[in-house]
Design a protein around this motif. Structure first.
Motif, PDB file in Angstrom:
ATOM      1  N   LEU A   1      -3.526   4.675  -0.991  1.00  0.00           N
ATOM      2  CA  LEU A   1      -3.545   4.239  -2.377  1.00  0.00           C
ATOM      3  C   LEU A   1      -3.060   2.807  -2.512  1.00  0.00           C
ATOM      4  N   HIS A   2      -3.425   2.194  -3.607  1.00  0.00           N
ATOM      5  CA  HIS A   2      -3.024   0.817  -3.900  1.00  0.00           C
ATOM      6  C   HIS A   2      -2.016   0.824  -5.041  1.00  0.00           C
ATOM      7  N   ARG A   3      -0.931   0.084  -4.886  1.00  0.00           N
ATOM      8  CA  ARG A   3       0.076   0.014  -5.936  1.00  0.00           C
ATOM      9  C   ARG A   3      -0.344  -1.023  -6.975  1.00  0.00           C
TER      10      ARG A   3
ATOM     11  N   MET B   1       0.838  -1.194   0.000  1.00  0.00           N
ATOM     12  CA  MET B   1       0.000   0.000   0.000  1.00  0.00           C
ATOM     13  C   MET B   1       0.872   1.243   0.000  1.00  0.00           C
ATOM     14  N   LEU B   2       0.369   2.311  -0.576  1.00  0.00           N
ATOM     15  CA  LEU B   2       1.078   3.578  -0.586  1.00  0.00           C
ATOM     16  C   LEU B   2       0.298   4.555   0.278  1.00  0.00           C
ATOM     17  N   ALA B   3       0.955   5.134   1.232  1.00  0.00           N
ATOM     18  CA  ALA B   3       0.277   6.093   2.100  1.00  0.00           C
ATOM     19  C   ALA B   3       0.353   7.470   1.478  1.00  0.00           C
ATOM     20  N   ALA B   4      -0.799   8.062   1.175  1.00  0.00           N
ATOM     21  CA  ALA B   4      -0.852   9.413   0.614  1.00  0.00           C
ATOM     22  C   ALA B   4      -1.011  10.426   1.730  1.00  0.00           C
ATOM     23  N   MET B   5      -0.471  10.101   2.900  1.00  0.00           N
ATOM     24  CA  MET B   5      -0.511  10.987   4.041  1.00  0.00           C
ATOM     25  C   MET B   5       0.730  10.698   4.863  1.00  0.00           C
ATOM     26  N   PRO B   6       1.107  11.568   5.786  1.00  0.00           N
ATOM     27  CA  PRO B   6       2.279  11.315   6.608  1.00  0.00           C
ATOM     28  C   PRO B   6       2.133  10.009   7.379  1.00  0.00           C
TER      29      PRO B   6
ATOM     30  N   ALA C   1      -7.206  -3.660   3.230  1.00  0.00           N
ATOM     31  CA  ALA C   1      -6.437  -3.399   2.008  1.00  0.00           C
ATOM     32  C   ALA C   1      -7.214  -2.607   0.968  1.00  0.00           C
ATOM     33  N   CYS C   2      -8.500  -2.318   1.211  1.00  0.00           N
ATOM     34  CA  CYS C   2      -9.270  -1.579   0.214  1.00  0.00           C
ATOM     35  C   CYS C   2      -8.684  -0.179   0.027  1.00  0.00           C
ATOM     36  N   PRO C   3      -8.423   0.229  -1.209  1.00  0.00           N
ATOM     37  CA  PRO C   3      -7.868   1.559  -1.430  1.00  0.00           C
ATOM     38  C   PRO C   3      -8.906   2.647  -1.202  1.00  0.00           C
ATOM     39  N   GLY C   4      -8.411   3.843  -1.004  1.00  0.00           N
ATOM     40  CA  GLY C   4      -9.271   5.010  -0.892  1.00  0.00           C
ATOM     41  C   GLY C   4      -8.574   6.180  -1.568  1.00  0.00           C
ATOM     42  N   THR C   5      -8.837   7.376  -1.088  1.00  0.00           N
ATOM     43  CA  THR C   5      -8.131   8.545  -1.610  1.00  0.00           C
ATOM     44  C   THR C   5      -6.967   8.936  -0.708  1.00  0.00           C
TER      45      THR C   5
END
Length: 443
Positions: free
Chosen positions: A33-35, A1-6, A26-30
């Protein structure tokens, strides 16, 4: 998973308290993010699929600035943005938040609500009041932040369309009241319509308590005895029991004009075109198509409704129908949308054809199923068909359909009806034979 936050920011999953589940959601959101193989993926929840034209513009702006520019509709009426730069950080969330598409960081993956897309447009009652209230209640509940990205609410106008989708908590409009269903239970609870959204939230919060020991993500994952106890607990706070089995087939709005009785005239036989419905081949929209849909919505009613069947309904009004069954304004709009490659009538060969993202977007996919689905498109079939690049079958429909799954041995074709699956046919490395087999199964 990619964290789009600190990294120090709280997870949306745990914001309402400690989750008892093993591993994260594991569900992506905004915000998380999911790689994928084609870059990072963001899933933007659109409760009820309802978008204003301005918010649709904001989605396109985020897709163009940070992703590949395309928008992908999901089987829950949400939008996925693909090809995002892994270094985009909080940029997408910032723009979406400014547009009102991210009202609560703690609840953004819990806002999974599907609604009957023709509610209030085809003579069935509207559910917009339920939708806005339930979304507000979910975002205001600390406990609801622990709901997984898989947990689903459904708001059914009485048509049975989204009731058939297998939601965890469903509200059904009936004779001025509402029926509350938990999971797939045949027994529903009758209560005043105004009490529906709060009862739905309470059912979800009771589910979280019931799931503590089992770690279940959804009602159907609970042990049988725990699920039975949950339904009983919900019933103790709701109204009388009504026997109403869940519909087996979820029917999408037919592409073309949507009509309803004209409330402005006393003659009950008079109808008006209240909306237009279009399908989106494989749920994929390029920027020009999205702009045209947004411009059409802005011209006629300023609203788009994304459907769980990867289509879009644009409410009107469009005026009284002519001999063709559609008004001049509806015909004009549908002609333009058809020219852009969208499905505007039941005779399109793309009607009922769906597929997962496949290769090269997904590393687990064994094939480019979207290209294969396009090559196998033929006469409109009686049954929908869904192509999956692996056994996970992401985004597959509910009810009855032809299931095409790529396996190491070839393409497995089977007829699915609820929990029943007919004997399977396997086609190996022969595109012509595959197209023929799929066409025959759909017929």
């Amino acid at each position: 998973m990619l964290a789009a936050m600190p990294d120090s920011a709280p997870s949306p999953l745990s914001a309402g308290g400690t989750s008892p589940r093993d591993g994260g959601d594991a569900c992506p959101g905004t915000l998380r993010l999911h790689r994928a193989d084609d870059g990072a993926l963001a899933r933007v929840r659109i409760p009820g699929g309802v978008l204003s034209a301005d918010r649709a513009d904001a989605l396109l702006a985020v897709a163009g600035r940070f992703g590949d520019g395309e928008l992908h509709l999901t089987s829950r009426g949400n939008v996925q943005l693909r090809g995002l730069d892994a270094e985009c950080g909080g940029g997408p969330a910032e723009l979406l938040g400014a547009a009102g598409l991210l009202p609560s960081a703690a609840h953004e993956r819990a806002r999974n609500i599907v609604a009957s897309p023709l509610a209030g447009l085809d003579g069935s009652p509207p559910v917009g009041g339920w939708l806005s209230e339930l979304d507000s209640l979910v975002c205001g509940s600390a406990a609801a932040a622990a709901l997984s990205g898989r947990f689903l609410f459904a708001l059914d106008s009485g048509r049975g369309d989204v009731d058939a989708l297998g939601a965890d908590v469903t509200l059904i409009a009936e004779s001025g009241d509402c029926l509350l269903r938990v999971g797939a239970a045949d027994e529903v609870f009758r209560l005043p319509s105004a009490d529906g959204p709060r009862a739905a939230l309470l059912a979800a919060e009771l589910f979280l308590r019931a799931a503590r020991d089992s770690g279940a993500w959804r009602v159907k994952d609970l042990p049988d005895d725990v699920r039975t106890a949950l339904v009983r607990a919900v019933g103790a706070t709701a109204g009388p029991v009504v026997h109403r089995p869940r519909p087996r087939t979820a029917k999408a709005p037919a592409p073309g004009p949507v009509t309803a009785p004209d409330s402005s005239t006393p003659a009950t036989t008079t109808v008006t075109v209240t909306a237009i419905s279009v399908g989106v081949p494989l749920g994929r929209l390029v920027p020009a198509q999205w702009r045209l849909l947004t411009e059409t919505a802005r011209r006629y009613g300023n609203e788009l409704r994304l459907t769980p069947w990867r289509g879009i309904v644009i409410p009107g009004p469009f005026g009284p129908p002519g001999q063709s069954g559609q008004s001049g304004r509806a015909a004009e709009a549908l002609d333009a949308l058809a020219s852009a490659g969208l499905i505007t009538g039941p005779d399109s060969p793309w009607t009922g054809v769906g597929a997962c993202i496949g290769h090269p977007g997904c590393a687990k996919s064994l094939s480019d199923v979207r290209a294969e689905a396009g090559a196998a498109v033929g006469p409109v079939g009686r049954l929908p068909v869904y192509w999956s690049g692996c056994e996970r079958r992401c985004g597959h429909p509910h009810g009855e359909w032809i299931d095409v799954v790529v396996t190491p041995e070839g393409h497995r074709i089977s007829h699915v009806r609820g929990e029943h699956r007919d004997p399977r046919t396997v086609v190996r490395n022969d595109p012509a034979a595959l197209a023929s087999a799929v066409s025959g199964a759909r017929a």
